[in-house]
Enzyme design. Structure first.
Site, PDB file in Angstrom:
ATOM      1  N   ASP A 273     -37.596  58.438  41.107  1.00 41.80           N
ATOM      2  CA  ASP A 273     -37.787  58.580  39.666  1.00 41.80           C
ATOM      3  C   ASP A 273     -36.779  57.762  38.862  1.00 41.80           C
ATOM      4  O   ASP A 273     -35.696  57.440  39.334  1.00 41.80           O
ATOM      5  CB  ASP A 273     -37.687  60.047  39.259  1.00 41.80           C
ATOM      6  CG  ASP A 273     -36.349  60.661  39.649  1.00 41.80           C
ATOM      7  OD1 ASP A 273     -35.899  60.432  40.789  1.00 41.80           O
ATOM      8  OD2 ASP A 273     -35.755  61.379  38.832  1.00 41.80           O
ATOM      9  N   GLU A 274     -37.167  57.449  37.636  1.00 40.70           N
ATOM     10  CA  GLU A 274     -36.299  56.886  36.603  1.00 40.70           C
ATOM     11  C   GLU A 274     -35.519  55.659  37.065  1.00 40.70           C
ATOM     12  O   GLU A 274     -34.317  55.527  36.801  1.00 40.70           O
ATOM     13  CB  GLU A 274     -35.346  57.970  36.084  1.00 40.70           C
ATOM     14  CG  GLU A 274     -36.074  59.108  35.389  1.00 40.70           C
ATOM     15  CD  GLU A 274     -35.158  60.170  34.813  1.00 40.70           C
ATOM     16  OE1 GLU A 274     -35.517  60.742  33.773  1.00 40.70           O
ATOM     17  OE2 GLU A 274     -34.099  60.430  35.412  1.00 40.70           O
TER      18      GLU A 274
END
Length: 593
Positions: A273-274
């Site tokens: 993620d991210e």
């Protein structure tokens, strides 16, 4: 489960079923049970709604000690939860000893003031300048093996998460420290052997393979990026073979720990993620990868799928199923990586981004329909790093929702994700979800791919064991309830009367029994502050949980009295209120005047 005058009879389809029936028996007992208890006669047949009844725990940001983990596992077992998603690696810390890579914990397990980050990560999150500051530490290998055995006895599977390619600053800096340490050792060895000539020339002839074996960054990378958390150096280089050597080494050591504990490492979460936009664009290693057609990587947009495929294949060879956060498996807002490109029979995805106005709240159904196995982890109802109520006195972030209390989580409806769309982040009522999203929302075509649900706690603002337990408890009880049992009131058209009655029964059980049992087990709890009004000189008060005691003070907290019924107060009274457990735990103080 059958209870009559003479015998308690338990029959389960497996050991876990018998264990859960035992928890049902214990649940029937009052909180103050000592020596003996009267139980009702009953006949009960029960089974769980979902096979995945989980809790995600981040102590990568702040380490809260070994005992916090054991307490969490013990209470999860009491409430028939079976998956502990352990987020032990992050930008701010690495929390598990890995044999052969001591820098991961010696450097990555601590924050202090060291500009070169050779002995620790730079201090942040309130740790202070020394290694003795809050949030520092890690689990030793033998402690984790002990925890695995403890969880096994309670039918809980621990799913470790090794974050990559983003959120990996702790491991990146630890492996850079390893690289520099080995360089220095090689340089010292070269100097000892030099009789003539330049030490610098001699060091160039030293084999640097061991130093770069697990390096996660390309020293010549000129990429510029900034993550949501304002990091510009937390992405593993996905083009370097040493990145995958590192991940395989960590996975190998994890497998050995699980085997020693007598359990199988079935699932490993890879984060995903991210990742900072712009990562790797300026890396010469990646440019070389782009220039080789046989790699199937033509540009930066291919790099995240390339990373995910390589790691998924690595895990498949070890008999492990990968897991990932939803944005780690997406090309863009709507299109996921092709499921058939992965060799894994099971590939779990945690869907968290249901902030309705952001327009991607349909990913749970999109990913399930695409063939991924989905664990519902939605931020609006299941993130326990958010405040219990909308007050500056409460700990937590509010990026997904202004508050999440025990009742809100209790009202979550996992069988109909869209039915949970109640308010925007600014508390505007949602009348038409499709209009808010801006496109038609897909229906769930493959419900069998929804494995279950889990709560999440992230620990940027949580420094101690007491703080993290209070953020989890009692909200986790609502996760346990919804993951085990489907309520009659659930559906597109909620039966609000049945819902209110169900909550009243649940909250009464929590207030009468469960809070006290948790406190007796050493769990620091978040107790709801009372609600109160003064009308015509009469103080009226209540709490979110029936049977939870209320105390009031008319002298700013010097003396406290038990509130039982409405009382008369002076018109200019400033009344302090708090809720209290018999165990001496109290809520924060609120005031009404």
């Amino acid at each position: 489960l059958e209870i009559d005058d003479e015998v308690i009879n338990i029959v389960g389809s497996d050991n876990a079923g018998v264990f859960y029936a035992m928890q049902s028996v214990l649940n029937l007992m009052p909180a103050a049970t000592q020596g003996s208890a009267s139980l009702p006669q009953l006949e009960l047949e029960d089974s769980p709604r979902y096979g995945w009844r989980g809790m995600h725990y981040d102590n990568g940001r702040n380490f809260h000690g070994k005992e916090a983990m054991f307490k969490l596992v013990e209470q999860m077992a009491r409430y028939k939860m079976n998956k502990l998603h352990w987020h032990f690696s992050e930008d701010e810390g690495w929390r598990l000893e890995i044999p052969g890579l001591p820098e991961l914990t010696e450097v990555g397990g601590y924050r202090c003031f060291d500009l070169e980050e050779r002995t620790c990560l730079l201090t942040q999150l309130g740790t202070g300048p020394f290694k003795t500051g809050s949030g520092n530490g890690y689990l030793k290998r033998e402690e984790f093996v002990e925890l695995l055995k403890y969880a096994k006895d309670r039918h809980i599977q621990i799913i470790p998460e090794v974050e990559g390619p983003g959120h990996a600053r702790a491991s990146i800096k630890a492996m850079e420290a390893r690289y520099h340490n080995m360089l220095e050792q090689a340089e010292k060895a070269a100097k000892n052997n030099i009789k003539t000539g330049s030490a610098k020339q001699e060091i160039q002839q030293v084999d640097m393979g061991p130093a770069t074996q697990y390096l996660l960054t390309d020293p010549k990378d000129t990429s510029v990026y900034m993550t949501v958390q304002n990091y510009k150096d937390n992405s593993m280089n996905v083009c370097m073979d040493s990145t995958y050597a590192f991940l395989d080494k960590v996975t190998y050591e994890l497998q050995q720990m699980y085997r020693e504990a007598g359990v199988q490492l079935k699932n490993l979460h890879i984060g995903g993620d991210e990742v900072g936009a712009g990562s790797w664009i300026g890396s010469p290693v990646c440019q070389a990868l782009f220039a080789e057609p046989s790699n199937g990587v033509s540009g930066p947009a291919d790099l995240k799928p390339y990373f995910t495929q390589r790691v998924a294949t690595l895990l498949e060879k070890r008999g492990i199923s990968p897991g990932i956060w939803e944005d780690g498996i997406m090309y863009d807002r709507e299109n996921s990586f092709k499921r058939d490109e992965f060799p894994n029979k099971t590939f779990t995805v945690n869907t968290w981004d249901n902030i309705w106005e952001w327009g991607v709240a349909d990913r749970a159904y999109r990913l399930a329909n695409a063939g991924y196995q989905v664990v519902l982890s939605h931020g609006t109802h299941l993130y326990f790093d958010h405040p219990y109520e909308a007050s500056p006195e409460e700990r937590g972030y509010y990026w997904a929702t202004r508050y999440t209390d025990t009742k809100k989580t209790f009202n979550y409806m996992p069988d109909d994700v869209y039915a949970n769309a109640d308010y925007t982040r600014t508390r505007e009522p949602i009348v038409n979800l499709e209009a808010l999203v801006g496109r038609p929302l897909p229906k769930l075509e493959k419900p069998e791919n929804i494995l279950g649900m889990q709560g999440q706690v992230w620990s940027e603002t949580i420094r101690t064991e007491d703080q993290v337990l209070a953020m989890i408890f009692p909200r986790i009880l609502s996760v346990a309830e919804r993951a085990w049992h489907k309520a009659e009131w659930e559906g597109e058209n909620v039966d609000t009367k049945k819902q209110a009655k169900d909550w009243a029964e649940f909250s009464s059980a929590v207030g009468l029994k469960e809070l006290e049992k948790l406190a007796q087990d050493g769990i620091n709890l978040h107790l709801p502050v009372p609600g109160a009004v003064i009308e015509n000189g009469t103080l009226k008060a209540n709490t979110a949980f029936n049977y939870l005691s209320i105390e009031y003070s008319l002298d700013n907290g010097k003396n406290w009295q038990l509130y039982a019924d409405p009382i008369s107060v002076e018109n200019d009274a400033n009344v302090a209120l708090r809720s209290r457990l018999n165990s001496q735990q109290t809520s924060r103080i609120t005031y009404v005047n």
